[in-house]
Write a protein that holds these residues in place. Structure first.
Motif, PDB file in Angstrom:
ATOM      1  N   ASP A  97     -16.582   9.770  -8.158  1.00 36.54           N
ATOM      2  CA  ASP A  97     -17.019   8.818  -9.179  1.00 36.54           C
ATOM      3  C   ASP A  97     -16.737   9.412 -10.544  1.00 36.54           C
ATOM      4  N   ASP A  98     -15.805   8.793 -11.270  1.00 39.50           N
ATOM      5  CA  ASP A  98     -15.424   9.274 -12.598  1.00 39.50           C
ATOM      6  C   ASP A  98     -15.407   8.071 -13.531  1.00 39.50           C
ATOM      7  N   PRO A  99     -16.312   8.001 -14.485  1.00 41.62           N
ATOM      8  CA  PRO A  99     -16.369   6.841 -15.380  1.00 41.62           C
ATOM      9  C   PRO A  99     -15.109   6.666 -16.208  1.00 41.62           C
ATOM     10  N   LEU A 100     -14.312   7.716 -16.321  1.00 42.89           N
ATOM     11  CA  LEU A 100     -13.071   7.626 -17.087  1.00 42.89           C
ATOM     12  C   LEU A 100     -11.869   7.302 -16.202  1.00 42.89           C
ATOM     13  N   TRP A 101     -12.117   7.063 -14.895  1.00 40.08           N
ATOM     14  CA  TRP A 101     -11.034   6.740 -13.955  1.00 40.08           C
ATOM     15  C   TRP A 101     -11.483   5.535 -13.134  1.00 40.08           C
ATOM     16  N   PRO A 102     -11.401   4.339 -13.717  1.00 41.73           N
ATOM     17  CA  PRO A 102     -11.870   3.143 -13.003  1.00 41.73           C
ATOM     18  C   PRO A 102     -11.029   2.873 -11.767  1.00 41.73           C
ATOM     19  N   ARG A 103     -11.622   2.146 -10.823  1.00 44.31           N
ATOM     20  CA  ARG A 103     -10.935   1.850  -9.568  1.00 44.31           C
ATOM     21  C   ARG A 103     -10.537   0.388  -9.495  1.00 44.31           C
ATOM     22  N   ALA A 104      -9.402   0.144  -8.854  1.00 43.10           N
ATOM     23  CA  ALA A 104      -8.949  -1.221  -8.622  1.00 43.10           C
ATOM     24  C   ALA A 104      -9.774  -1.841  -7.499  1.00 43.10           C
ATOM     25  N   GLY A 105      -9.601  -3.150  -7.319  1.00 39.39           N
ATOM     26  CA  GLY A 105     -10.293  -3.841  -6.243  1.00 39.39           C
ATOM     27  C   GLY A 105     -11.758  -4.064  -6.554  1.00 39.39           C
ATOM     28  N   GLY A 106     -12.517  -4.382  -5.505  1.00 37.32           N
ATOM     29  CA  GLY A 106     -13.915  -4.688  -5.713  1.00 37.32           C
ATOM     30  C   GLY A 106     -14.096  -5.938  -6.555  1.00 37.32           C
ATOM     31  N   TRP A 107     -13.182  -6.887  -6.422  1.00 43.57           N
ATOM     32  CA  TRP A 107     -13.186  -8.068  -7.283  1.00 43.57           C
ATOM     33  C   TRP A 107     -14.299  -9.029  -6.880  1.00 43.57           C
ATOM     34  N   PRO A 108     -14.827  -9.777  -7.823  1.00 44.47           N
ATOM     35  CA  PRO A 108     -15.977 -10.640  -7.521  1.00 44.47           C
ATOM     36  C   PRO A 108     -15.637 -11.734  -6.531  1.00 44.47           C
ATOM     37  N   ALA A 109     -16.614 -12.085  -5.705  1.00 42.57           N
ATOM     38  CA  ALA A 109     -16.431 -13.184  -4.771  1.00 42.57           C
ATOM     39  C   ALA A 109     -16.288 -14.483  -5.546  1.00 42.57           C
ATOM     40  N   ALA A 110     -15.431 -15.357  -5.052  1.00 45.09           N
ATOM     41  CA  ALA A 110     -15.147 -16.598  -5.765  1.00 45.09           C
ATOM     42  C   ALA A 110     -16.397 -17.451  -5.934  1.00 45.09           C
ATOM     43  N   ASP A 111     -17.308 -17.401  -4.964  1.00 41.54           N
ATOM     44  CA  ASP A 111     -18.496 -18.252  -5.072  1.00 41.54           C
ATOM     45  C   ASP A 111     -19.478 -17.769  -6.135  1.00 41.54           C
ATOM     46  N   SER A 112     -19.182 -16.623  -6.772  1.00 43.53           N
ATOM     47  CA  SER A 112     -20.020 -16.145  -7.874  1.00 43.53           C
ATOM     48  C   SER A 112     -19.516 -16.618  -9.230  1.00 43.53           C
ATOM     49  N   LEU A 113     -18.364 -17.286  -9.257  1.00 40.37           N
ATOM     50  CA  LEU A 113     -17.783 -17.749 -10.508  1.00 40.37           C
ATOM     51  C   LEU A 113     -18.516 -18.981 -11.017  1.00 40.37           C
ATOM     52  N   GLU A 114     -18.558 -19.124 -12.318  1.00 38.51           N
ATOM     53  CA  GLU A 114     -19.113 -20.326 -12.919  1.00 38.51           C
ATOM     54  C   GLU A 114     -18.221 -21.517 -12.595  1.00 38.51           C
ATOM     55  N   PRO A 115     -18.797 -22.694 -12.354  1.00 38.81           N
ATOM     56  CA  PRO A 115     -17.976 -23.883 -12.079  1.00 38.81           C
ATOM     57  C   PRO A 115     -16.952 -24.121 -13.189  1.00 38.81           C
ATOM     58  N   GLY A 116     -15.738 -24.453 -12.780  1.00 41.84           N
ATOM     59  CA  GLY A 116     -14.679 -24.712 -13.733  1.00 41.84           C
ATOM     60  C   GLY A 116     -13.916 -23.481 -14.182  1.00 41.84           C
ATOM     61  N   THR A 117     -14.356 -22.291 -13.735  1.00 45.60           N
ATOM     62  CA  THR A 117     -13.677 -21.055 -14.119  1.00 45.60           C
ATOM     63  C   THR A 117     -12.336 -20.935 -13.414  1.00 45.60           C
ATOM     64  N   ARG A 118     -11.313 -20.517 -14.144  1.00 41.82           N
ATOM     65  CA  ARG A 118     -10.023 -20.183 -13.542  1.00 41.82           C
ATOM     66  C   ARG A 118      -9.805 -18.685 -13.666  1.00 41.82           C
ATOM     67  N   VAL A 119      -9.140 -18.105 -12.689  1.00 44.65           N
ATOM     68  CA  VAL A 119      -8.863 -16.672 -12.707  1.00 44.65           C
ATOM     69  C   VAL A 119      -7.361 -16.445 -12.781  1.00 44.65           C
ATOM     70  N   ASP A 120      -6.998 -15.260 -13.208  1.00 42.62           N
ATOM     71  CA  ASP A 120      -5.572 -14.916 -13.276  1.00 42.62           C
ATOM     72  C   ASP A 120      -5.001 -14.674 -11.887  1.00 42.62           C
ATOM     73  N   VAL A 121      -5.685 -13.840 -11.108  1.00 43.85           N
ATOM     74  CA  VAL A 121      -5.200 -13.467  -9.775  1.00 43.85           C
ATOM     75  C   VAL A 121      -6.315 -13.627  -8.758  1.00 43.85           C
ATOM     76  N   GLY A 122      -6.045 -14.380  -7.706  1.00 42.63           N
ATOM     77  CA  GLY A 122      -6.986 -14.516  -6.612  1.00 42.63           C
ATOM     78  C   GLY A 122      -6.404 -13.924  -5.344  1.00 42.63           C
ATOM     79  N   ILE A 123      -7.288 -13.449  -4.461  1.00 41.08           N
ATOM     80  CA  ILE A 123      -6.846 -13.001  -3.141  1.00 41.08           C
ATOM     81  C   ILE A 123      -7.632 -13.748  -2.077  1.00 41.08           C
ATOM     82  N   VAL A 124      -6.961 -14.020  -0.960  1.00 45.59           N
ATOM     83  CA  VAL A 124      -7.594 -14.687   0.168  1.00 45.59           C
ATOM     84  C   VAL A 124      -7.016 -14.105   1.451  1.00 45.59           C
ATOM     85  N   GLY A 125      -7.847 -13.859   2.429  1.00 40.37           N
ATOM     86  CA  GLY A 125      -7.372 -13.342   3.713  1.00 40.37           C
ATOM     87  C   GLY A 125      -6.992 -14.477   4.645  1.00 40.37           C
TER      88      GLY A 125
END
Length: 314
Positions: free
Chosen positions: A8-36
């Motif tokens: 754990d290094d606050p100066l070395w952020p990690r990729a991933g761990g992106w928010p679940a889509a159902d946590s987004l405010e209605p009408g929000t658009r995202v740049d990149v989405g992932i789906v399995g």
């Protein structure tokens, strides 16, 4: 491969761990989405590819969302190094059982919903059967003008319904073969009959050996012009077995002599930099068959980040 051992290094952020889509405010658009879309039941090789989306998500935590300084890349220098970190992401979860008629319909609907709120969507496979529902879900009513680029050792034009047939299925569904480009097709991995089928459909085929003598940027520019010639959305199928088997041991059909990891990553980023590209899929990995160092899954995670980088550099 778990997050427990990662420092754990606050100066070395990690990729991933992106928010679940159902946590987004209605009408929000995202740049990149992932789906399995973990297809596996019709695979021509025994596989547990349904394990792979979770493995790719975990592997993303191994990497940083930052690009390194590069004096030769003016666009990167101008935009700064935290490009990926500044993007809005969302994770739409997995389609539970995407195989079969019912599962395929559910996958198309789930992908369509995710694509509606994502500027670029990445589908995590699963075997290559996911390309059919993923492309249809993203294209929707745009099928008639859509284009397809496959980075793959194989034509995927087989009869029937399997991970060897999605390109044929898409063409039969209405995709123009003249707007399909296949990069990385290899000797001893296809048949004369299916090569002839590709020619009959009007598919542009870039043999693996052609990549030795041409800049990758030129290859992708040609592919984008062909696939985007009708002005419609472009889907990019990243079949990981296009790579050398030493690089992707978790891909059942990979062969020695495939492309290098850096070539794949470059092609993915170049595709993602084009505004016409709306979606990607990452296919043909059985995470349970990977090398102990998880090299195949880690490369797949890097391809996710290359999509993000390419989008950020548009």
């Amino acid at each position: 491969m778990t997050d427990d051992a990662l420092p754990d290094d606050p100066l070395w952020p990690r990729a991933g761990g992106w928010p679940a889509a159902d946590s987004l405010e209605p009408g929000t658009r995202v740049d990149v989405g992932i789906v399995g879309v973990p297809t596996w039941q019709t695979s021509l090789s025994p596989t547990k590819a349904y394990e792979t989306p979770a493995a790719i998500r975990a592997a993303l935590r191994r990497y940083s969302p930052s690009l390194a300084p590069d004096r030769s890349a003016e666009s990167r220098a101008a935009a700064g190094q935290e490009l990926i970190r500044d993007l809005a992401h969302a994770d739409f979860g997995d389609v539970r059982e995407p195989d079969g008629d019912v599962g395929q319909a559910e996958a198309i609907a789930a992908v369509a919903d995710a694509a509606d709120v994502s500027r670029v969507l990445i589908a995590l496979g699963g075997d290559n059967a996911l390309t059919f529902p993923t492309a249809l879900g993203v294209w929707g009513d745009g099928l008639g003008s859509a284009g397809l680029i496959t980075v793959d050792a194989h034509h995927d034009l087989r009869d029937g319904e399997s991970n060897g047939s999605p390109v044929r299925q898409l063409i039969e569904a209405g995709l123009a073969g003249s707007r399909v480009v296949q990069i990385g097709i290899q000797d001893f991995a296809n048949s004369r009959e299916y090569a002839q089928r590709a020619a009959d459909f009007g598919i542009t085929v870039v043999h693996r050996d052609e990549l030795h003598g041409r800049p990758l940027r030129d290859v992708m520019e040609e592919a984008l012009e062909v696939a985007g010639s009708a002005g419609g959305p472009i889907h990019v199928d990243i079949d990981m077995d296009v790579c050398d088997r030493a690089v992707v041991p978790a891909c059942p059909a990979s062969v020695p002599g495939g492309i290098a990891a850096w070539e794949l990553r470059s092609l993915v980023r170049l595709a993602a930099m084009d505004d016409r590209v709306r979606s990607f899929d990452i296919a043909e990995i059985d995470a349970t068959a990977d090398a102990p160092d998880a090299r195949t899954v880690r490369l797949a995670a890097l391809c996710v980040l290359e999509v993000c980088a390419g989008y950020a550099l548009r």
